[in-house]
Design a protein around this motif. Sequence first.
Motif, PDB file in Angstrom:
ATOM      1  N   UNK A  98      17.172 -27.609 -46.876  1.00 57.26           N
ATOM      2  CA  UNK A  98      17.876 -28.558 -46.018  1.00 57.26           C
ATOM      3  C   UNK A  98      18.385 -27.889 -44.755  1.00 57.26           C
ATOM      4  N   UNK A  99      18.390 -28.695 -43.679  1.00 56.41           N
ATOM      5  CA  UNK A  99      19.063 -28.309 -42.433  1.00 56.41           C
ATOM      6  C   UNK A  99      20.446 -28.956 -42.490  1.00 56.41           C
ATOM      7  N   UNK A 100      21.475 -28.131 -42.402  1.00 56.88           N
ATOM      8  CA  UNK A 100      22.813 -28.680 -42.633  1.00 56.88           C
ATOM      9  C   UNK A 100      23.758 -28.352 -41.488  1.00 56.88           C
ATOM     10  N   UNK A 101      24.750 -29.219 -41.353  1.00 58.25           N
ATOM     11  CA  UNK A 101      25.891 -28.965 -40.496  1.00 58.25           C
ATOM     12  C   UNK A 101      27.105 -28.746 -41.382  1.00 58.25           C
ATOM     13  N   UNK A 102      27.966 -27.839 -40.976  1.00 59.08           N
ATOM     14  CA  UNK A 102      29.112 -27.455 -41.793  1.00 59.08           C
ATOM     15  C   UNK A 102      30.416 -27.867 -41.110  1.00 59.08           C
ATOM     16  N   UNK A 103      31.236 -28.652 -41.824  1.00 59.27           N
ATOM     17  CA  UNK A 103      32.564 -29.018 -41.358  1.00 59.27           C
ATOM     18  C   UNK A 103      33.534 -28.060 -42.030  1.00 59.27           C
ATOM     19  N   UNK A 104      34.178 -27.221 -41.243  1.00 59.15           N
ATOM     20  CA  UNK A 104      34.990 -26.177 -41.857  1.00 59.15           C
ATOM     21  C   UNK A 104      36.033 -25.651 -40.886  1.00 59.15           C
ATOM     22  N   UNK A 130      16.710 -20.225 -47.922  1.00 64.01           N
ATOM     23  CA  UNK A 130      16.216 -21.590 -47.935  1.00 64.01           C
ATOM     24  C   UNK A 130      17.147 -22.602 -47.314  1.00 64.01           C
ATOM     25  N   UNK A 131      18.285 -22.152 -46.761  1.00 66.35           N
ATOM     26  CA  UNK A 131      19.249 -23.060 -46.142  1.00 66.35           C
ATOM     27  C   UNK A 131      19.296 -22.770 -44.651  1.00 66.35           C
ATOM     28  N   UNK A 132      19.187 -23.825 -43.838  1.00 70.99           N
ATOM     29  CA  UNK A 132      19.278 -23.661 -42.388  1.00 70.99           C
ATOM     30  C   UNK A 132      20.597 -24.258 -41.910  1.00 70.99           C
ATOM     31  N   UNK A 133      21.534 -23.381 -41.515  1.00 67.70           N
ATOM     32  CA  UNK A 133      22.793 -23.842 -40.940  1.00 67.70           C
ATOM     33  C   UNK A 133      22.565 -24.049 -39.445  1.00 67.70           C
ATOM     34  N   UNK A 134      22.642 -25.327 -39.019  1.00 65.60           N
ATOM     35  CA  UNK A 134      22.245 -25.677 -37.652  1.00 65.60           C
ATOM     36  C   UNK A 134      23.418 -25.967 -36.723  1.00 65.60           C
ATOM     37  N   UNK A 135      24.561 -26.363 -37.290  1.00 67.29           N
ATOM     38  CA  UNK A 135      25.687 -26.755 -36.434  1.00 67.29           C
ATOM     39  C   UNK A 135      26.984 -26.628 -37.208  1.00 67.29           C
ATOM     40  N   UNK A 136      28.064 -26.449 -36.454  1.00 63.15           N
ATOM     41  CA  UNK A 136      29.409 -26.419 -37.023  1.00 63.15           C
ATOM     42  C   UNK A 136      30.213 -27.582 -36.460  1.00 63.15           C
TER      43      UNK A 136
END
Length: 790
Positions: A435-441, A462-468
């Motif tokens: 998955x391509x994910x955005x992280x709210x943190x 296997x994880x694509x962090x694309x945005x915060x």
Amino acid sequence: MPKSAVLSVLLVLLGFCACQTTPPPARIALDPAKLTAIDTAINHAIAEKKTPGAVFWLERQEARYRQAYGRRALVPAPEPNGAETIYDAASLTKVLATTPAILLLIERGQVQLDAPVKTYLPEFSEQGKEGITVRHLLTHTSGLRPGLGAQPSWTGYDRAIELACAEKPQNAPGTVFRYSDINFIVLGEVVRRVSGSPLHEFAAREIYGPLKMMDTGFLPPASKWSRIAPTESAEGAMLRGVVHDPTSRRMGGVAGHAGLFTTAADVARYARMMLNLGTLDGVRVFRPETVKLMTSVQSPTAVEARRGLGWDIDSGYSRPRGQHFPLGSYGHTGWTGTCLWIDPFSRTFWVFLSNRNHPDGNGNVLPLYGTLGTLAAEAVMGFDFQNVAGALPPRPSAAATPAPAPVSSHPTASTSVLNGIDVLARQKFAPLRGLRVGLITNPTGQDRQRRSTIDLLRQAPGVQLKALFSPEHGIRGDRDESIGDSVDGPTGLPVYSLYGETRRPKPEQLKDLDGLVFDIQDIGCRFYTYISTLGHALEAARQASLKIFVLDRVNPINGVTLDGPVLGGPGGAFTAYHAIPLRHGMTVGELARMFNEERGLQADLTVIPVAGWSRSQWFDETGLPWTQPSPNMRSLTEAALYPGVGLLETTALSVGRGTDTPFEVVGAPYIDDVKLAAELNRLGLRGVRFVPVRFTPSASVFKGQSCGGINVILLDREQCEVVDIGISIARVLQRMYPKEFNLDQFNNLLQDRATLEAIRSGQSVAEIRQRWAAELAKFKARREKFLLYR
């Protein structure tokens, strides 16, 4: 094995959960070899004529072992023993009858823990007893001698009370521990005087009936005598259905120190209720804080023995703890050969009932208690007692507060609590793979080793962090104003603000994502805005057809306590997103489940649950590292006070922003600090005191101005109803400074017009709280289906 079964096993091993709740825990088991050792120890004691028979019960959650041994009676003819045998509980009466009866009266406000006993028994004021309190009786620190003498000869309940009230203490109260039946004889009479019912009737109605302890009570009827294990009096008479304790017998069989009869099954039901913090099978007998109060150290600092209220924790009577159960576990014993020990850490208890003084009164099972306690702990597989052993909370000071209690009945920090990010890492990030994910943190997004969730997801295979996405206070948690979009320096990722021109992710920010991940530490208060950010994220995920993963985190101020008015209907304000009370007692994962269903969002939600956390635990009992969730939320104490003190933020007051102790001081230039503190202390709020102070904030409201006010001293977080602090300060300031205070602004965070008008009209806190009671009870029922932890 069917393919479906193989797949299920693989999914469990990989950490997947087909549903969006907590994965089912591994089945708890008891060690068969240790159970055999228990059988051997008890049978050996029987062979050595230490007791004719016994019933043993060991239970840890669903794992249960029950066994009857030997004979119920040896004379006049041998009788087989069984689990249904009824035993004379002896001094277990103190914790199965008298202590719970008194604590119910304390819970209901009919008895005060630190009130002099003479308040309820005026004749108890003679011979230097006027300083003895209810607490002194419950902790055996009254200074009274161990028991009433038999000579000169006496009989009758009333005569026993006369003798007890004529006693002269051998020591000043609070200075020594001396186990005394007189203490509990007097407590039994307090129950009768205050409730209007004799102890046996009160206990049957309020405790044994609700708990379905069908074979427990005083004065057992003749129909049950054949099931009762007999005992032997000092004169050599066999007693069956008649209490063994001679003082209780002279009192007619009903006394606060002895007289109860029970079975192992009934004691097990009671122990289960205690581990559940006051509830069993949907019936609540005590409030959770009441159970914590009675099972935490209450003996004075000058006394070496550690006692709860009624319960033994660490004294010369603690043999049943054995070698492994930790300090903080608790129990009691009885003269006839009975004992109960409860460990809240492993959620284990064990019960041993015997009639060791039959047939000749020479039996002795004291050494057996220690053996059984050790083996019982060793039988509990998969629990590391060493990680909780060796620490107890500080003892309370009776001078400091009317009814102090240590902060928790789970006083030592657990090393096994894991937040959702730790659980996700253990699952090797499998739910996010591909998955391509955005992280709210924000900075609270970290694992147990303080590794940032940003870094962990960046490195996850296997994880694509694309945005915060940043909530209020920004991605670094250091901002107290609206925030614009930016770029994260260490990673180069775009940072989209959710506390600027918009409060929810925009469609264009989500178009290249498959999912959102939410990892922020909440503090358990409705108007703390991170849960509103969570709600808006759920809405945005649904609108964009994205998955959303909530990495759950513990509620730092516990998941049991609920308080304050429930918001009427879906909220419109960012500080009032959903119909929950001010103190909601839920985790962000549980709230996500509630929002998703009750608001009809239908987002594709997965909660990665916390592991090893009990709802009753506060943050400092988890062993997790503290990172301030926002610039002015610097400590757990401030988080605990926030649902009450935080209500005052939008009024004409400084709540300590710009000081070293935000939310622990409250003031304004127009306030007389001495008068305000005196007025607030006069209210007698539980678990809190107010000290007059002057301070000058360096930022925010009244910046650079000298303010008079109060320092809020949280003495007992379990007893303190913190919402009352905010309500009480508003009530007093409305009366003292109605023009300056501007009460209408108090509703900005309170969001309850009825409460506001009740304050304006001068209603008491008790009257105001009554207005919330029905809706709070409805909320408690509403939230039940969304809870993930017990």
